[in-house]
Design a protein around this motif. Structure first.
Motif, PDB file in Angstrom:
ATOM      1  N   MET A   1      61.577  47.318  73.099  1.00 31.12           N
ATOM      2  CA  MET A   1      61.561  45.628  72.738  1.00 31.12           C
ATOM      3  C   MET A   1      60.256  45.256  72.352  1.00 31.12           C
ATOM      4  O   MET A   1      59.922  44.795  71.830  1.00 31.12           O
ATOM      5  N   PHE A   2      59.698  46.063  73.875  1.00 36.09           N
ATOM      6  CA  PHE A   2      57.666  44.883  73.512  1.00 36.09           C
ATOM      7  C   PHE A   2      56.508  46.026  73.523  1.00 36.09           C
ATOM      8  O   PHE A   2      56.389  46.482  73.955  1.00 36.09           O
ATOM      9  N   ASP A   3      57.363  46.863  72.616  1.00 38.47           N
ATOM     10  CA  ASP A   3      56.379  48.059  71.483  1.00 38.47           C
ATOM     11  C   ASP A   3      54.619  47.501  70.766  1.00 38.47           C
ATOM     12  O   ASP A   3      53.683  48.312  72.231  1.00 38.47           O
ATOM     13  N   TRP A   4      55.205  46.978  70.949  1.00 42.29           N
ATOM     14  CA  TRP A   4      54.132  45.246  70.390  1.00 42.29           C
ATOM     15  C   TRP A   4      53.029  44.885  71.412  1.00 42.29           C
ATOM     16  O   TRP A   4      52.102  44.836  70.956  1.00 42.29           O
ATOM     17  N   LEU A   5      53.366  45.105  72.743  1.00 42.96           N
ATOM     18  CA  LEU A   5      52.851  44.127  73.626  1.00 42.96           C
ATOM     19  C   LEU A   5      51.323  44.842  74.621  1.00 42.96           C
ATOM     20  O   LEU A   5      50.846  44.554  74.284  1.00 42.96           O
ATOM     21  N   ILE A   6      51.971  46.176  73.946  1.00 36.14           N
ATOM     22  CA  ILE A   6      50.999  47.375  75.255  1.00 36.14           C
ATOM     23  C   ILE A   6      49.810  47.415  74.116  1.00 36.14           C
ATOM     24  O   ILE A   6      48.582  47.558  74.755  1.00 36.14           O
ATOM     25  N   PRO A   7      49.846  47.551  72.776  1.00 34.06           N
ATOM     26  CA  PRO A   7      48.526  48.005  72.380  1.00 34.06           C
ATOM     27  C   PRO A   7      47.762  46.247  72.408  1.00 34.06           C
ATOM     28  O   PRO A   7      46.548  46.667  72.344  1.00 34.06           O
ATOM     29  N   ILE A   8      48.019  45.263  73.097  1.00 32.24           N
ATOM     30  CA  ILE A   8      47.326  43.682  72.545  1.00 32.24           C
ATOM     31  C   ILE A   8      47.231  44.067  74.129  1.00 32.24           C
ATOM     32  O   ILE A   8      46.021  43.942  73.922  1.00 32.24           O
ATOM     33  N   LEU A   9      48.045  44.383  74.796  1.00 33.94           N
ATOM     34  CA  LEU A   9      46.898  43.831  75.886  1.00 33.94           C
ATOM     35  C   LEU A   9      45.660  45.074  76.149  1.00 33.94           C
ATOM     36  O   LEU A   9      45.090  45.028  77.140  1.00 33.94           O
ATOM     37  N   ILE A  10      46.188  46.488  75.948  1.00 33.94           N
ATOM     38  CA  ILE A  10      45.071  46.492  76.045  1.00 33.94           C
ATOM     39  C   ILE A  10      43.951  46.573  75.323  1.00 33.94           C
ATOM     40  O   ILE A  10      42.437  47.236  75.749  1.00 33.94           O
TER      41      ILE A  10
ATOM     42  N   ALA B   1      42.775  43.408  74.762  1.00 33.46           N
ATOM     43  CA  ALA B   1      41.923  42.306  75.483  1.00 33.46           C
ATOM     44  C   ALA B   1      41.218  42.818  76.798  1.00 33.46           C
ATOM     45  O   ALA B   1      40.829  42.333  77.198  1.00 33.46           O
ATOM     46  N   VAL B   2      42.218  44.097  77.198  1.00 29.94           N
ATOM     47  CA  VAL B   2      41.216  44.295  78.725  1.00 29.94           C
ATOM     48  C   VAL B   2      40.208  44.856  78.240  1.00 29.94           C
ATOM     49  O   VAL B   2      39.033  45.003  78.785  1.00 29.94           O
ATOM     50  N   LEU B   3      40.224  46.007  76.751  1.00 36.64           N
ATOM     51  CA  LEU B   3      38.969  46.433  76.725  1.00 36.64           C
ATOM     52  C   LEU B   3      37.653  45.595  75.880  1.00 36.64           C
ATOM     53  O   LEU B   3      36.789  45.957  76.362  1.00 36.64           O
ATOM     54  N   LEU B   4      38.647  44.823  75.502  1.00 34.14           N
ATOM     55  CA  LEU B   4      37.564  43.643  74.543  1.00 34.14           C
ATOM     56  C   LEU B   4      36.883  42.406  76.003  1.00 34.14           C
ATOM     57  O   LEU B   4      35.541  42.395  76.215  1.00 34.14           O
TER      58      LEU B   4
ATOM     59  N   ASP C   1      32.192  41.708  79.491  1.00 33.49           N
ATOM     60  CA  ASP C   1      31.217  42.023  81.057  1.00 33.49           C
ATOM     61  C   ASP C   1      30.198  43.079  81.024  1.00 33.49           C
ATOM     62  O   ASP C   1      29.259  42.412  81.310  1.00 33.49           O
ATOM     63  N   PHE C   2      30.430  43.660  80.227  1.00 33.16           N
ATOM     64  CA  PHE C   2      28.987  44.801  80.096  1.00 33.16           C
ATOM     65  C   PHE C   2      28.538  44.271  79.845  1.00 33.16           C
ATOM     66  O   PHE C   2      26.642  44.169  79.700  1.00 33.16           O
ATOM     67  N   LEU C   3      28.585  43.636  78.665  1.00 35.90           N
ATOM     68  CA  LEU C   3      27.261  42.825  77.433  1.00 35.90           C
ATOM     69  C   LEU C   3      26.833  41.416  78.269  1.00 35.90           C
ATOM     70  O   LEU C   3      25.561  41.375  77.479  1.00 35.90           O
ATOM     71  N   GLY C   4      27.503  41.096  79.079  1.00 30.12           N
ATOM     72  CA  GLY C   4      27.331  40.423  79.766  1.00 30.12           C
ATOM     73  C   GLY C   4      27.198  38.515  79.484  1.00 30.12           C
ATOM     74  O   GLY C   4      27.049  37.149  79.164  1.00 30.12           O
TER      75      GLY C   4
END
Length: 61
Positions: free
Chosen positions: A1-10, A12-15, A20-23
């Motif tokens: 049902m919320f299959d589209w939510l997992i790629p968005i969360l991934i 967001a975490v990567l962003l 944070d890595f770039l400061g």
């Protein structure tokens, strides 16, 4: 049902990790907080104007 939510969360975490890595995380956070404060102020001002325009007229003593 919320299959589209997992790629968005991934994404967001990567962003967040990249920022944070770039400061840049603090800068982006401050800019987003400023945008939120401006939106909040505009909504509060608009609601006050609508309340004054649609409210009952004040009686003069």
């Amino acid at each position: 049902m919320f299959d589209w939510l997992i790629p968005i969360l991934i994404a967001a975490v990567l962003l967040l990790w990249l920022l944070d890595f770039l400061g840049l995380l603090e800068f982006v956070s401050a800019v987003l907080e400023l945008i939120g404060a401006v939106i909040s102020g505009v909504v509060k001002l608009a609601s006050d104007v609508i309340r004054r325009l649609t409210g009952p007229p004040k009686l003069q003593p």
